[in-house]
Design an enzyme around this catalytic site. Structure first.
Site, PDB file in Angstrom:
ATOM      1  N   ASN A 101       0.862  -1.184   0.000  1.00 41.16           N
ATOM      2  CA  ASN A 101       0.000   0.000   0.000  1.00 41.16           C
ATOM      3  C   ASN A 101       0.897   1.232   0.000  1.00 41.16           C
ATOM      4  O   ASN A 101       1.515   1.538   1.009  1.00 41.16           O
ATOM      5  CB  ASN A 101      -0.897  -0.016   1.241  1.00 41.16           C
ATOM      6  N   TRP A 102       0.944   1.899  -1.126  1.00 38.97           N
ATOM      7  CA  TRP A 102       1.862   3.039  -1.246  1.00 38.97           C
ATOM      8  C   TRP A 102       1.282   4.317  -0.667  1.00 38.97           C
ATOM      9  O   TRP A 102       1.958   5.356  -0.660  1.00 38.97           O
ATOM     10  CB  TRP A 102       2.244   3.248  -2.717  1.00 38.97           C
ATOM     11  N   LYS A 103       0.043   4.304  -0.245  1.00 32.79           N
ATOM     12  CA  LYS A 103      -0.578   5.503   0.325  1.00 32.79           C
ATOM     13  C   LYS A 103      -0.391   6.684  -0.642  1.00 32.79           C
ATOM     14  O   LYS A 103      -0.472   6.499  -1.842  1.00 32.79           O
ATOM     15  CB  LYS A 103      -0.003   5.792   1.717  1.00 32.79           C
ATOM     16  N   GLU A 113      -5.268  -5.149  10.554  1.00 29.54           N
ATOM     17  CA  GLU A 113      -4.274  -4.098  10.753  1.00 29.54           C
ATOM     18  C   GLU A 113      -4.564  -3.372  12.063  1.00 29.54           C
ATOM     19  O   GLU A 113      -5.357  -2.410  12.076  1.00 29.54           O
ATOM     20  CB  GLU A 113      -4.314  -3.092   9.603  1.00 29.54           C
ATOM     21  N   GLU A 128      -6.652   4.634   7.751  1.00 24.99           N
ATOM     22  CA  GLU A 128      -6.474   6.068   7.465  1.00 24.99           C
ATOM     23  C   GLU A 128      -7.728   6.647   6.820  1.00 24.99           C
ATOM     24  O   GLU A 128      -8.068   7.812   7.025  1.00 24.99           O
ATOM     25  CB  GLU A 128      -5.225   6.271   6.585  1.00 24.99           C
ATOM     26  N   GLY A 180       2.829  -1.187   4.260  1.00 25.85           N
ATOM     27  CA  GLY A 180       2.828   0.229   3.911  1.00 25.85           C
ATOM     28  C   GLY A 180       4.236   0.717   3.621  1.00 25.85           C
ATOM     29  O   GLY A 180       4.789   0.496   2.541  1.00 25.85           O
ATOM     30  N   GLY A 181       4.867   1.334   4.621  1.00 19.96           N
ATOM     31  CA  GLY A 181       6.162   1.995   4.441  1.00 19.96           C
ATOM     32  C   GLY A 181       7.211   1.134   3.757  1.00 19.96           C
ATOM     33  O   GLY A 181       7.923   1.601   2.862  1.00 19.96           O
ATOM     34  N   GLY A 216       2.381   2.233  10.651  1.00 15.00           N
ATOM     35  CA  GLY A 216       3.294   3.365  10.478  1.00 15.00           C
ATOM     36  C   GLY A 216       3.994   3.789  11.754  1.00 15.00           C
ATOM     37  O   GLY A 216       4.583   4.866  11.814  1.00 15.00           O
ATOM     38  N   SER A 249       3.438  -2.189  10.255  1.00 21.35           N
ATOM     39  CA  SER A 249       4.892  -2.153  10.407  1.00 21.35           C
ATOM     40  C   SER A 249       5.566  -3.479  10.054  1.00 21.35           C
ATOM     41  O   SER A 249       6.501  -3.911  10.726  1.00 21.35           O
ATOM     42  CB  SER A 249       5.266  -1.700  11.830  1.00 21.35           C
ATOM     43  N   HIS A 297      -9.300   1.089   4.790  1.00 27.26           N
ATOM     44  CA  HIS A 297      -8.020   1.304   5.471  1.00 27.26           C
ATOM     45  C   HIS A 297      -8.242   2.232   6.666  1.00 27.26           C
ATOM     46  O   HIS A 297      -9.044   3.161   6.604  1.00 27.26           O
ATOM     47  CB  HIS A 297      -7.007   1.905   4.492  1.00 27.26           C
TER      48      HIS A 297
HETATM   49  C1  PEP Z   1      -0.691   0.051   5.810  1.00 23.83           C
HETATM   50  O1  PEP Z   1      -0.656   1.144   5.303  1.00 23.83           O
HETATM   51  O2  PEP Z   1      -1.608  -0.720   5.526  1.00 23.83           O
HETATM   52  C2  PEP Z   1       0.378  -0.332   6.734  1.00 23.83           C
HETATM   53  C3  PEP Z   1       0.307  -1.476   7.344  1.00 23.83           C
HETATM   54  O3  PEP Z   1       1.422   0.574   6.910  1.00 23.83           O
HETATM   55  P1  PEP Z   1       2.847   0.262   7.599  1.00 23.83           P
HETATM   56  O4  PEP Z   1       3.364  -1.033   7.026  1.00 23.83           O
HETATM   57  O5  PEP Z   1       3.709   1.441   7.209  1.00 23.83           O
HETATM   58  O6  PEP Z   1       2.629   0.160   9.071  1.00 23.83           O
END
Ligand code: PEP
Length: 230
Positions: A6-8, A150, A86, A207-208, A156, A186, A84
């Site tokens: 997930n590149w956000k 999640e 966010e 994500g990151g 994040g 994470s 998500h």
């Molecule tokens: C996400 O955006 O779904 C996520 C899990 O982010 P991260 O891996 O950065 O915690």
């Protein structure tokens, strides 16, 4: 085993092409990326399997800023993330709108990754299962749907659920809806193998660490290794 990046709100079309040129997905694992809407075409043209980060329930209409499943399919998008945290936290998504988005996307022929997960204070109050029950119970039971567990406090933040916590939550989600469950929060090359080795962890939503081709490839390798072990 599905590993989704997930590149956000990162990577325009040029950065997307650069990523694709530097990234090789290993065999034995399914890999998808979810770039911002403006980079979907570049990702598809680069040969990646692509999900959108959201999708609206209507086919078209006066919904400024939204994108429909039909539009995504026309572009060659394979699926969409919905719900998500966010989106829930900053953009007013509710269990009801998440369910509407998921249902419409599936009906149109997209695959769906539906995100669920508890806030830190909900976990501390012992409400994790009640929250998951509320969020999962509205999701359609469909063979093209996967759930992503999640925990919001792990997204994040660098704080990951322990493999035991993930396993416990995934097993609970599967008592509600018998679909694959990805872990998100994470996930990094350093912790992916241990998380993906859990029996009810069927993949990861990253994500990151999905923004860097080398670190995302390392997580995908961990997924392939876990899948090979069965
Ligand atoms: C996400 O955006 O779904 C996520 C899990 O982010 P991260 O891996 O950065 O915690």
């Amino acid at each position: 085993m599905l590993i989704a990046g997930n590149w956000k709100m990162f990577k325009g079309p040029a950065a997307t092409r650069e990523f694709a040129a530097a990234f090789t997905a290993p065999a034995g694992v399914e890999v998808v990326v979810a770039p911002p809407f403006v980079s979907l075409a570049a990702a598809i043209e680069s040969g990646l399997t692509v999900f959108a980060q959201n999708v609206h329930w209507a086919q078209e209409g006066a919904f400024t800023g939204e994108i429909s499943a039909a539009m995504l399919l026309e572009l060659g998008v394979a699926g969409a993330i919905v719900g998500h945290s966010e989106r829930r936290q900053y953009f007013g998504e509710t269990d009801e709108t998440v369910a509407r988005r998921a249902e419409a996307a599936l009906a149109a022929g997209l695959r769906v990754i539906a995100c669920v997960g508890e806030l830190e204070e909900e976990r501390e109050r012992g409400e994790t299962e009640a929250v998951l029950r509320r969020q999962v119970s509205v999701l359609p039971d469909d063979e093209r749907l996967a759930v992503a567990y999640e925990p919001v406090w792990a997204i994040g933040t660098g704080r990951t659920a322990t493999p035991e916590m993930a396993q416990e939550a995934h097993a609970f989600v599967k008592t509600l809806l018998d679909r694959p469950v990805l872990y998100g929060g994470s996930v990094k090359p350093e912790n992916a193998a241990e998380l993906l080795a859990q029996p009810d962890v069927d993949g990861a939503l990253v994500g990151g660490a999905s923004l860097d081709p080398a670190s995302f490839a390392a997580i995908c390798e961990a997924g392939a290794a876990a899948a090979a072990r069965g």
